[in-house]
Design a protein around this motif. Structure first.
Motif, PDB file in Angstrom:
ATOM      1  N   SER A 151     117.847 107.643  80.169  1.00  0.00           N
ATOM      2  CA  SER A 151     117.320 106.298  79.945  1.00  0.00           C
ATOM      3  C   SER A 151     117.759 105.778  78.585  1.00  0.00           C
ATOM      4  CB  SER A 151     115.791 106.285  80.043  1.00  0.00           C
ATOM      5  OG  SER A 151     115.207 107.042  79.007  1.00  0.00           O
ATOM      6  N   PRO A 160     113.996  92.739  82.206  1.00  0.00           N
ATOM      7  CA  PRO A 160     114.486  93.621  83.277  1.00  0.00           C
ATOM      8  C   PRO A 160     114.678  92.896  84.598  1.00  0.00           C
ATOM      9  CG  PRO A 160     112.197  94.129  82.696  1.00  0.00           C
ATOM     10  CD  PRO A 160     112.715  93.212  81.645  1.00  0.00           C
ATOM     11  N   LYS A 161     113.838  91.907  84.909  1.00  0.00           N
ATOM     12  CA  LYS A 161     113.999  91.160  86.155  1.00  0.00           C
ATOM     13  C   LYS A 161     115.301  90.364  86.139  1.00  0.00           C
ATOM     14  CE  LYS A 161     109.070  90.680  87.205  1.00  0.00           C
ATOM     15  NZ  LYS A 161     107.951  89.733  87.453  1.00  0.00           N
ATOM     16  N   SER A 164     118.172  92.764  86.743  1.00  0.00           N
ATOM     17  CA  SER A 164     118.250  93.133  88.157  1.00  0.00           C
ATOM     18  C   SER A 164     118.884  92.012  88.969  1.00  0.00           C
ATOM     19  CB  SER A 164     116.850  93.448  88.700  1.00  0.00           C
ATOM     20  OG  SER A 164     116.279  94.560  88.032  1.00  0.00           O
ATOM     21  N   ARG A 199     113.669  98.537  83.872  1.00  0.00           N
ATOM     22  CA  ARG A 199     112.218  98.457  83.717  1.00  0.00           C
ATOM     23  C   ARG A 199     111.876  97.885  82.344  1.00  0.00           C
ATOM     24  NH1 ARG A 199     111.628  99.698  89.082  1.00  0.00           N
ATOM     25  NH2 ARG A 199     112.413 101.798  89.552  1.00  0.00           N
ATOM     26  N   ARG A 200     110.615  97.585  82.166  1.00  0.00           N
ATOM     27  CA  ARG A 200     110.129  97.177  80.852  1.00  0.00           C
ATOM     28  C   ARG A 200     109.900  98.429  80.007  1.00  0.00           C
ATOM     29  NH1 ARG A 200     111.008  93.118  78.076  1.00  0.00           N
ATOM     30  NH2 ARG A 200     110.329  91.714  79.771  1.00  0.00           N
ATOM     31  N   ARG A 207     114.243  99.071  79.555  1.00  0.00           N
ATOM     32  CA  ARG A 207     114.613 100.478  79.718  1.00  0.00           C
ATOM     33  C   ARG A 207     115.562 100.579  80.913  1.00  0.00           C
ATOM     34  NH1 ARG A 207     110.074 102.470  80.598  1.00  0.00           N
ATOM     35  NH2 ARG A 207     110.134 103.021  82.806  1.00  0.00           N
ATOM     36  N   GLU A 209     117.205 102.866  83.445  1.00  0.00           N
ATOM     37  CA  GLU A 209     116.962 104.192  83.999  1.00  0.00           C
ATOM     38  C   GLU A 209     118.119 104.593  84.902  1.00  0.00           C
ATOM     39  OE1 GLU A 209     113.262 103.999  86.050  1.00  0.00           O
ATOM     40  OE2 GLU A 209     112.065 103.945  84.216  1.00  0.00           O
TER      41      GLU A 209
END
Length: 237
Positions: A151, A160-161, A164, A199-200, A207, A209
């Motif tokens: 990570s 993060p959204k 993505s 991710r947050r 983060r 991953e």
């Protein structure tokens, strides 16, 4: 002399071959758009051009890996993943987060696989340094019985959204070879049977991953010739 020649070949691949392949991919995309405007007549053409676009992107990815391999230094022969990450000369803000944090018992990676993961981490850190406006980044490596988790967390302003969403867009577009950070990370991990998620981070930013399953098995991708044969129009069609 050998190092000089390797670097010369890498420059030639980058400055000529890769650029021609990128240009070919963009030309295919333009032609695909025109074919889609032909309705049912252009449906088959559009399908085959879509395959050509995917093949050109794969060719660019392979060229990038060849260029990286030619630029490797003698120290790049290290096999253990923690050492590869530490030898990556992590840029700020990663240096502000301290050394790479390792948990669990180390697993020996094939050299090529270790370099793929290290390059994915480098791509994530580059994105942090350029886009996140972060002051701190932390790289964590965790060995588990069935997988390796890596990570990269930062305290920047990334969402993060949004990352993505950007990854979904990049998957469907050949682009010009730039601004493809998330897609480049995912491509390297997919080649190892792995995955990436955003991710947050607990420290406030994003983060990244990265997961690689164990035992390590490279998925078999169809060859370029096989893909061309699969999309070749049949006689009488």
């Amino acid at each position: 002399m050998i190092d000089t020649e390797r670097h010369r070949i890498a420059r030639e691949l980058h400055d000529s071959v890769a650029q021609y392949v990128l240009s070919a991919g963009m030309a295919v995309e333009v032609a695909r758009g025109e074919a889609e405007g032909l309705g049912e007549t252009g449906a088959g053409i559009s399908l085959r051009l879509g395959t050509a676009k995917e093949l050109s992107q794969q060719a660019v990815d392979q060229l990038r890996r060849a260029i990286y391999a030619l630029h490797r230094t003698p120290s790049d022969t290290v096999v253990e993943l923690p050492e590869l990450l530490r030898e990556g000369r992590l840029p700020p803000p990663a240096t502000a987060g301290g050394p790479v944090r390792v948990e669990g018992e180390a697993v020996a990676f094939p050299a090529e696989a270790g370099h793929e993961v290290a390059r994915a981490v480098g791509e994530a850190l580059f994105n942090v340094a350029v886009h996140a406006r972060a002051e701190r980044a932390v790289v964590r490596l965790r060995y588990q019985p069935d997988q390796v988790l890596v990570s990269v967390a930062d305290d920047g302003r990334g969402d993060p959204k949004e990352l993505s969403r950007l990854l979904r867009l990049e998957r469907g577009s050949p682009g010009d070879g730039s601004h493809r950070g998330p897609a480049n990370i995912e491509s390297r991990l997919l080649d190892l049977g792995g995955s990436v998620a955003f991710r947050r981070a607990r420290i406030g930013g994003v983060r990244v991953e990265m997961r690689v399953p164990l035992p390590l098995v490279r998925p078999v991708r169809p060859g370029l010739i096989d893909q061309l044969i699969a999309t070749r129009p049949r006689e009488g069609s």
